[in-house]
Design a protein around this motif. Structure first.
Motif, PDB file in Angstrom:
ATOM      1  N   ALA A  80       0.882  -1.169   0.000  1.00  0.00           N
ATOM      2  CA  ALA A  80       0.000   0.000   0.000  1.00  0.00           C
ATOM      3  C   ALA A  80       0.914   1.212   0.000  1.00  0.00           C
ATOM      4  O   ALA A  80       1.428   1.612   1.049  1.00  0.00           O
ATOM      5  N   ALA A  81       1.137   1.773  -1.197  1.00  0.00           N
ATOM      6  CA  ALA A  81       2.237   2.717  -1.397  1.00  0.00           C
ATOM      7  C   ALA A  81       1.737   4.089  -1.799  1.00  0.00           C
ATOM      8  O   ALA A  81       1.123   4.265  -2.859  1.00  0.00           O
ATOM      9  N   LEU A  82       1.997   5.065  -0.953  1.00  0.00           N
ATOM     10  CA  LEU A  82       1.796   6.468  -1.308  1.00  0.00           C
ATOM     11  C   LEU A  82       2.991   6.961  -2.112  1.00  0.00           C
ATOM     12  O   LEU A  82       4.108   6.461  -1.951  1.00  0.00           O
ATOM     13  N   SER A  83       2.761   7.949  -2.949  1.00  0.00           N
ATOM     14  CA  SER A  83       3.860   8.534  -3.698  1.00  0.00           C
ATOM     15  C   SER A  83       4.649   9.484  -2.796  1.00  0.00           C
ATOM     16  O   SER A  83       4.077  10.388  -2.192  1.00  0.00           O
ATOM     17  N   MET A 103       0.486  12.661   4.847  1.00  0.00           N
ATOM     18  CA  MET A 103       0.938  12.447   6.226  1.00  0.00           C
ATOM     19  C   MET A 103      -0.201  11.947   7.102  1.00  0.00           C
ATOM     20  O   MET A 103      -0.030  11.016   7.909  1.00  0.00           O
ATOM     21  N   LEU A 104      -1.389  12.530   6.949  1.00  0.00           N
ATOM     22  CA  LEU A 104      -2.531  12.121   7.767  1.00  0.00           C
ATOM     23  C   LEU A 104      -2.911  10.667   7.489  1.00  0.00           C
ATOM     24  O   LEU A 104      -3.247   9.909   8.411  1.00  0.00           O
ATOM     25  N   GLN A 109      -3.039   4.958   9.383  1.00  0.00           N
ATOM     26  CA  GLN A 109      -2.788   3.559   9.035  1.00  0.00           C
ATOM     27  C   GLN A 109      -1.301   3.393   8.694  1.00  0.00           C
ATOM     28  O   GLN A 109      -0.887   3.567   7.555  1.00  0.00           O
ATOM     29  N   PRO A 110      -0.496   3.030   9.710  1.00  0.00           N
ATOM     30  CA  PRO A 110       0.955   2.916   9.500  1.00  0.00           C
ATOM     31  C   PRO A 110       1.359   1.868   8.470  1.00  0.00           C
ATOM     32  O   PRO A 110       2.495   1.898   7.982  1.00  0.00           O
ATOM     33  N   ALA A 111       0.448   0.951   8.120  1.00  0.00           N
ATOM     34  CA  ALA A 111       0.779  -0.036   7.091  1.00  0.00           C
ATOM     35  C   ALA A 111       0.890   0.599   5.709  1.00  0.00           C
ATOM     36  O   ALA A 111       1.439  -0.010   4.788  1.00  0.00           O
ATOM     37  N   ILE A 112       0.354   1.798   5.566  1.00  0.00           N
ATOM     38  CA  ILE A 112       0.493   2.530   4.309  1.00  0.00           C
ATOM     39  C   ILE A 112       1.786   3.337   4.373  1.00  0.00           C
ATOM     40  O   ILE A 112       1.969   4.150   5.273  1.00  0.00           O
ATOM     41  N   GLN A 113       2.677   3.085   3.423  1.00  0.00           N
ATOM     42  CA  GLN A 113       3.996   3.719   3.449  1.00  0.00           C
ATOM     43  C   GLN A 113       4.281   4.431   2.135  1.00  0.00           C
ATOM     44  O   GLN A 113       3.727   4.080   1.089  1.00  0.00           O
ATOM     45  N   LEU A 144      -2.078   6.576  -4.544  1.00  0.00           N
ATOM     46  CA  LEU A 144      -1.932   5.433  -3.628  1.00  0.00           C
ATOM     47  C   LEU A 144      -2.070   4.163  -4.452  1.00  0.00           C
ATOM     48  O   LEU A 144      -3.134   3.856  -4.986  1.00  0.00           O
ATOM     49  N   CYS A 145      -0.978   3.418  -4.557  1.00  0.00           N
ATOM     50  CA  CYS A 145      -0.901   2.202  -5.371  1.00  0.00           C
ATOM     51  C   CYS A 145      -1.068   0.991  -4.468  1.00  0.00           C
ATOM     52  O   CYS A 145      -0.374   0.861  -3.447  1.00  0.00           O
ATOM     53  N   LEU A 146      -1.997   0.087  -4.825  1.00  0.00           N
ATOM     54  CA  LEU A 146      -2.389  -1.020  -3.947  1.00  0.00           C
ATOM     55  C   LEU A 146      -2.073  -2.369  -4.586  1.00  0.00           C
ATOM     56  O   LEU A 146      -2.495  -2.647  -5.714  1.00  0.00           O
TER      57      LEU A 146
END
Length: 267
Positions: A80-83, A103-104, A109-113, A144-146
């Motif tokens: 679960a990847a944010l740019s 950031m929010l 959800q700390p699993a999203i990095q 957000l790439c899943l």
């Protein structure tokens, strides 16, 4: 850093003039615009799915910030990847990444990095950006790439997005990027996609994931769509509407093996 386009000149024109001309052809003018909480928009090459995306996005008020959810077709990078980039370049200019919302989301959800690798070659998010820039030149994006496949992950990510949006305090559109059935006959695709779209229109994200799995429906963005539905429900959405459904056969004339595209509005 600025993310450079990976599929300009392939999925969509690589020059500003050509891109603007094609977008003008695909986006209807003077359509009444409605507020939307979420949408499902296709992500094939513009000659195939661009008119469907244009019909959808021309009919909504694009807010300043858009979260773009896309599948990870290559399976590279974080699940679960944010740019992490400062912005995304297209021939229309740079669309800034909304860092505060980034950031929010991570806080809730700390699993999203943040992960650049997941986004480096992925087209499903990139092809949405020129539409947003054309319709809302000051747009900021949260790509957000899943890559995960379980429904529990959809609940966790969707709820985190909704909580982050509420804390962000501004209107945000959640755009799920997805094509529908791949490489089946037009008739078979429509039969399968009807089952998936019934779950979307019923606000049943778990049912959507389950029916795609049990009926082998090759909706590549089923997880982004389910995440969007979870978030939309948390944000008090009450209805979904199918705006358009079509297949590549409408362009190629070959209905024996198609890719299907749907546009859905969630309010």
């Amino acid at each position: 850093m600025i993310r450079q386009p990976a599929v300009a000149g392939q999925f969509y024109p690589g020059t500003e003039r050509q891109l603007r001309n094609q977008l003008a052809d695909m986006i209807p003018v003077d359509m009444p615009r409605r507020k939307a909480i979420g949408v499902i928009s296709p992500h094939a090459g513009y000659p195939y799915s661009g008119a469907t995306a244009g019909q959808l996005l021309a009919g909504i008020n694009i807010p300043r910030t858009v979260i773009i959810l896309g599948p990870n077709h290559r399976g590279s990078g974080y699940m679960a990847a944010l740019s992490p980039d400062d912005g995304w370049q297209t021939p229309l200019g740079v669309a800034p990444v909304e860092k505060r919302l980034n950031m929010l989301i991570q806080q809730h959800q700390p699993a999203i990095q943040e992960d650049r690798i997941a986004h480096q070659l992925e087209h499903s998010l990139e092809v949405q950006v020129p539409f947003l820039q054309y319709l809302r030149p000051d747009v900021t994006i949260v790509p957000l790439c899943l890559a995960f496949s379980d429904y529990n992950g959809c609940e966790l990510v969707g709820r985190a997005l909704a909580t982050a949006i509420k804390e962000f305090g501004e209107e945000v559109l959640v755009l799920a990027s997805s094509d529908m059935t791949h490489y089946e006959s037009s008739e078979a695709a429509r039969q399968k996609d009807t089952l998936a779209l019934e779950r979307v229109l019923a606000f049943d994200p778990q049912g959507l994931v389950e029916v795609c799995r049990s009926k082998k429906i090759t909706m590549c963005g089923v997880i982004p769509a389910a995440v969007m539905l979870v978030a939309a429900k948390e944000l008090c959405a009450t209805r979904a509407e199918l705006i358009q459904y079509t297949t590549s056969g409408a362009v190629t004339g070959d209905y024996r093996q198609v890719v299907a595209y749907a546009a859905v509005l969630v309010q």
